[in-house]
Design an enzyme around this catalytic site. Structure first.
Site, PDB file in Angstrom:
ATOM      1  N   GLU A  43      22.170  17.432  26.724  1.00 30.57           N
ATOM      2  CA  GLU A  43      21.055  18.041  27.446  1.00 30.57           C
ATOM      3  C   GLU A  43      20.556  17.201  28.633  1.00 30.57           C
ATOM      4  O   GLU A  43      19.433  16.695  28.636  1.00 30.57           O
ATOM      5  CB  GLU A  43      19.901  18.338  26.485  1.00 30.57           C
ATOM      6  CG  GLU A  43      20.239  19.367  25.440  1.00 30.57           C
ATOM      7  CD  GLU A  43      19.072  19.769  24.557  1.00 30.57           C
ATOM      8  OE1 GLU A  43      19.129  20.860  23.956  1.00 30.57           O
ATOM      9  OE2 GLU A  43      18.088  18.994  24.484  1.00 30.57           O
ATOM     10  N   GLU A  93      24.226  25.073  20.868  1.00 32.02           N
ATOM     11  CA  GLU A  93      23.126  25.129  19.904  1.00 32.02           C
ATOM     12  C   GLU A  93      22.503  26.517  20.000  1.00 32.02           C
ATOM     13  O   GLU A  93      22.044  26.915  21.063  1.00 32.02           O
ATOM     14  CB  GLU A  93      22.057  24.066  20.193  1.00 32.02           C
ATOM     15  CG  GLU A  93      22.540  22.632  20.041  1.00 32.02           C
ATOM     16  CD  GLU A  93      21.439  21.614  20.318  1.00 32.02           C
ATOM     17  OE1 GLU A  93      20.243  22.018  20.313  1.00 32.02           O
ATOM     18  OE2 GLU A  93      21.757  20.441  20.554  1.00 32.02           O
TER      19      GLU A  93
END
Length: 686
Positions: free
Chosen positions: A152, A308
């Site tokens: 991320e 995710e």
């Protein structure tokens, strides 16, 4: 590499798992249950540096060997995350330059996550050493198929010494001399001229009044820093694993980071998708999510992974969201697949019972008793595994595109134009209007988009910082037969974020067939927009008062304010194509009407009567005569009846009797879907 690339294009389900968090006695039970529920892929390792290298130069991979061997025995493929997102305490203590200095001067503390400066040489040295060993160790492991770099990415705005030195080097390579830099930035304003390179430092947190050219270049520098941070990791993996794919999990849109630039070095893009479960988001969230998915697909202009996916109620450092209702997990996973996800990895297998994310719920609760969500996931996995052979090698079939630009996002963040005027929110509005008509679109980078001739319609909102190459590319597209839609605040700045001294829309004036005589930043005030057919609509944010070319058709005028009666929306024939110019930001109903008219003129298929909350997507191989797959998703909390009526080529087609791949049998054109209901229909386009 080709075989592995084909493998990751397989449509499949996965989970995130952290063996270092759990007693080893649980591992085999978990792996067996994963296989039983239809899981094909497991992601591991992205936060585990302290377990891989507990002290300097002492590497312990035996625990990871056992975990990966175990997954392999149960037929589960493994993606390993490089753990540079969380350097261990022994390393940040020994080399504090690894910790970013935030824009406000605070030091980013260890023990959280993301506590790494992309410009740190110490991080590169130690990180490369670890990744080299990881890649060498697992290069031939039959269960390992790919790698996720870090975790991320985001913009750190680091003011550390190394980041400052690298920024100056970046500027020197770009401009060569301070004289040129001062000229291009216009630093003469407020006596801001630099006389020494050492005077240039990253901006502080309170930078509202800083030079906008300086601020945009600092953002561009950070984009390059992240790309370089990723590049050395990719090189370390490639030395040993030439046949493994490499990805990164982007997150949280709008994202200031230029994901297209960073994505160039990846084999496939990935996204962490957490659709909002709150009741107040039920009407907007699915459309925002659709944009996020299309934007992720646009990073590489090909299918992507979800690394995710929401599995339960998120929460930890904020109050928990509502738990996903029955059907929610299934519906939003199918939404991702419909829009180009080939693998959907759910976060996480089991809710954590330690650490900061204890209440970011997984598929199994803390009780470790399988419940409703795991059952829904298992049923979903069974459906996906059954349809996987049909969906393999397919992609979303679209005929429209929206141009999205990180430069516009950042430049308009630096200098807000009017109250309530938000670049990304406006892109949402255009995308939402198309989605509600069932018109699929790619969302692609404005500055590097090529192959535009593949699209019948290209929407290019707010090209505020306009590069010559971009203007030339769009002009060629329209001239060669495309339909181009431009909006207000186009052509305002040059590539160095300096206002141009020419009538707007600047470099695209000839292509647009209009000039902006005057403008009014409406902000949150509401004006009226009158169409030539007599319709009246609201508009806000901005009002370009247009001076149309003799050949331009005025299709809407302002109906209020001192500029009532002036042209607001125009259509201009340009070469073999046409350009629309929207001088204001109209309400959604007007955009729907405009896109309907364009779809009918360009023979773009659309669904005229989709209920609120229902989305459709078409996915196929694209070859003539091949079957395609029509996804119909009710992403709402209410029962919906969907008329499968498709308008194309000037006529309404009733899509009756299509083969249902989930329910079996043939479908009626009036399809009834329960809350979060899904249908996948086999469809053969003409």
């Amino acid at each position: 590499m080709e075989n592995v690339l084909k493998k990751y294009e397989a449509v499949q389900m996965g989970v995130c798992y952290y063996p270092e968090h759990w007693d080893e006695a649980l591992w085999e039970k978990d792996a067996a249950k994963m296989a039983e529920t239809g899981v094909k892929v497991v992601r591991v390792g992205e936060f585990a540096w302290s377990r891989m290298e507990p002290t300097d130069g002492v590497f312990e991979f035996d625990w990871l060997d056992r975990a990966i061997d175990l997954f392999g025995r149960y037929g589960l493929d493994v993606v390993i995350g490089t753990p540079t997102h969380t350097p261990p305490r022994w390393l940040t203590t020994k080399h504090p330059d690894i910790l970013p200095v935030m824009a406000n001067g605070d030091l980013y503390q260890p023990g959280v996550r993301g506590h790494r400066c992309f410009n740190s040489r110490s991080l590169r040295s130690y990180g490369e050493r670890l990744i080299d060993r990881l890649a060498q160790r697992y290069s031939r492991h039959p269960a390992v198929i790919g790698w996720q770099i870090d975790n991320e990415y985001g913009m750190l705005d680091s003011r550390g010494e190394q980041a400052a030195a690298d920024f100056r080097d970046w500027l020197y390579r770009k401009y060569g001399t301070l004289e040129r830099l001062n000229r291009e930035w216009g630093t003469v304003v407020w006596s801001g001229e630099y006389s020494e390179w050492s005077e240039i430092v990253p901006p502080p947190a309170s930078h509202r009044n800083e030079n906008p050219s300086f601020l945009l270049d600092f953002a561009r520098f950070q984009w390059d820093s992240v790309a370089q941070f990723q590049a050395w990791q990719i090189a370390a993996i490639r030395r040993h694993c030439p046949e493994h794919f490499i990805t990164h999990n982007f997150h949280s849109y709008p994202q200031r980071l230029n994901m297209t630039e960073v994505g160039r070095g990846l084999d496939v893009a990935a996204f962490d998708y957490y659709p909002n479960t709150s009741p107040d988001k039920v009407t907007t969230g699915p459309y925002s999510g659709a944009l996020s998915l299309d934007l992720t697909r646009g990073i590489k202009r090909r299918n992507f992974w979800i690394m995710e996916q929401l599995s339960g109620s998120p929460g930890s450092w904020f109050p928990m969201w509502r738990m996903p209702q029955p059907g929610y997990i299934r519906a939003f996973a199918w939404q991702a697949i419909a829009r180009g996800a080939d693998t959907v990895v759910h976060f996480r297998w089991r809710s954590a019972n330690i650490g900061a994310e204890q209440f970011w719920h997984g598929l199994i609760d803390h009780s470790n008793v399988p419940g409703r969500r795991l059952k829904e996931f298992a049923d979903l996995s069974a459906e996906v595994n059954r349809l996987a052979p049909k969906l393999a090698g397919t992609r979303p079939l679209v005929r429209a595109a929206i141009l999205h630009s990180y430069e516009q996002l950042e430049a308009l963040r630096i200098q807000a134009q009017a109250p309530g005027m938000d670049y990304y929110e406006n892109i949402k509005a255009y995308h939402r209007a198309l989605t509600k008509l069932g018109i699929g679109c790619d969302v692609i980078d404005a500055e590097s988009a090529d192959g535009l001739e593949a699209y019948d319609l290209v929407v290019a909102p707010h090209l505020y910082v306009l590069h010559e190459e971009t203007a030339e590319r769009l002009s060629r597209y329209a001239a060669s037969g495309g339909t181009l839609l431009l909006t207000s605040r186009t052509g305002v700045k040059n590539s160095e974020n300096v206002c141009v001294m020419t009538p707007l829309p600047g470099l695209l004036t000839e292509c647009a067939g209009v000039t902006v005589r005057e403008y009014d930043p409406l902000g949150e005030d509401v004006a009226r927009l009158d169409t030539e057919e007599g319709g009246q609509f609201a508009c806000s944010q901005w009002a370009d008062i247009l001076e149309p070319d003799d050949r331009a058709e005025v299709i809407a005028r302002y109906g209020s304010e001192f500029f009532a009666g002036e042209a607001a929306v125009t259509r201009y024939p340009f070469g073999q194509g046409e350009t629309y110019y929207l001088g204001t930001h109209p309400e959604e109903s007007y955009l729907r009407q405009l896109f309907t008219q364009i779809a009918e003129a360009k023979n773009i298929p659309y669904f005229p009567e989709l209920p609120m909350g229902v989305q459709v997507s078409l996915r196929g191989g694209g070859a003539s005569g091949e079957p395609a797959y029509l996804f119909v998703l009710n992403l709402s909390r209410e029962d919906k009846e969907v008329k499968l009526d498709l308008r194309a080529d000037g006529r309404l087609r009733h899509l009756d009797g299509l083969n249902s791949l989930l329910g079996g049998g043939r479908t009626d054109r009036r399809l009834k879907l329960r809350p979060y209901g899904v249908e996948v229909l086999e469809y053969r386009p003409d």
